[in-house]
Motif scaffolding. Sequence first.
Motif: not given
Length: 319
Positions: A150-154, A158-162, A168-172, A209-213
Amino acid sequence: MSEPTYPADTFDSPAPVLSVSPVVLPAPGRAVDLEVRVSAPVTGSDLPVVLLSHGQGYSNHLSSLNGYAPLANFWAAHGFVVIQPTHLSSASLSLDPDTPGAPLFWRSRAEDMTRVLDQLDVIEAAVPQLLGRLDRSKVAVAGHSMGGHTAGLLLGARLTDPDDGTEVNLADPRITAGILLAAPGRGGEALTEFVAENWPFFRTTDFSKMTTPTLVVAGDRDDSAHLTVRGPDWHADPYFLSPGPKSLLTLFGAEHGLGGVSGYDVAETTDENPGRVSAVQRLTSAYLRTAFNPGNSAWKAACDALLSGPEPLGRVESK
């Protein structure tokens, strides 16, 4: 904004903590309204916010706002406001197994965290002791196991909705730091056949694309054989497969519970070790303090104190 006024300057001087639950956030379209626990030091101002996502263990209530007290209490005692939701995947809710998104509610879990940030005013109104004390420019997300997914998505994974094949991009963007504890790694051939067939959203996990520290915490004995065929190294994937800035804390001898982070004296911890939990508490707290205030030396000092000597608890690498 200036560095927060912490209620405790050292790990040896924890502040008293107030903890309020359940705080109920209206959630139209969700199976039930969102309940959260809020823990905070009784003193201090300009306090950063940490969203803590529970895992999906065997217990009925550790996977809810009532779990992860070793982390939530410690972080709150050392200057953070910790907000813990009960995700729809929690056994404590006893939802119908046919509820859309069941059983793991991967999308809803991430949306819960966004909903929390959208309703910080509601939370402050429900916990008036917090009024005017939050620093909303400093928000982190942390999660253990499925909570790490969950935290990784935020944080930008990314992932592909099955169900429909879309990315899916849920980054905040309000979240500027992360802690991934025993989080799932890559999909594809790394997964067990059961996971690939029953939880297909895991197949396409992409950290590029998980660029957040982020600090990734992994145990070198966490084989998670029910999830992956790759062994403990799988849990380091969020570090190696994502761009920097990242740090990887590998804990020696640690299994999936990382010594017991999900609760005090819980039976599902297979590697109970209070010293290891203490190290996780201190290192994660120090990492966040430095992440929010780059001039602060807490992270380096904690690494020097806890990961050096003849019998280090683990090792850290960064990029």
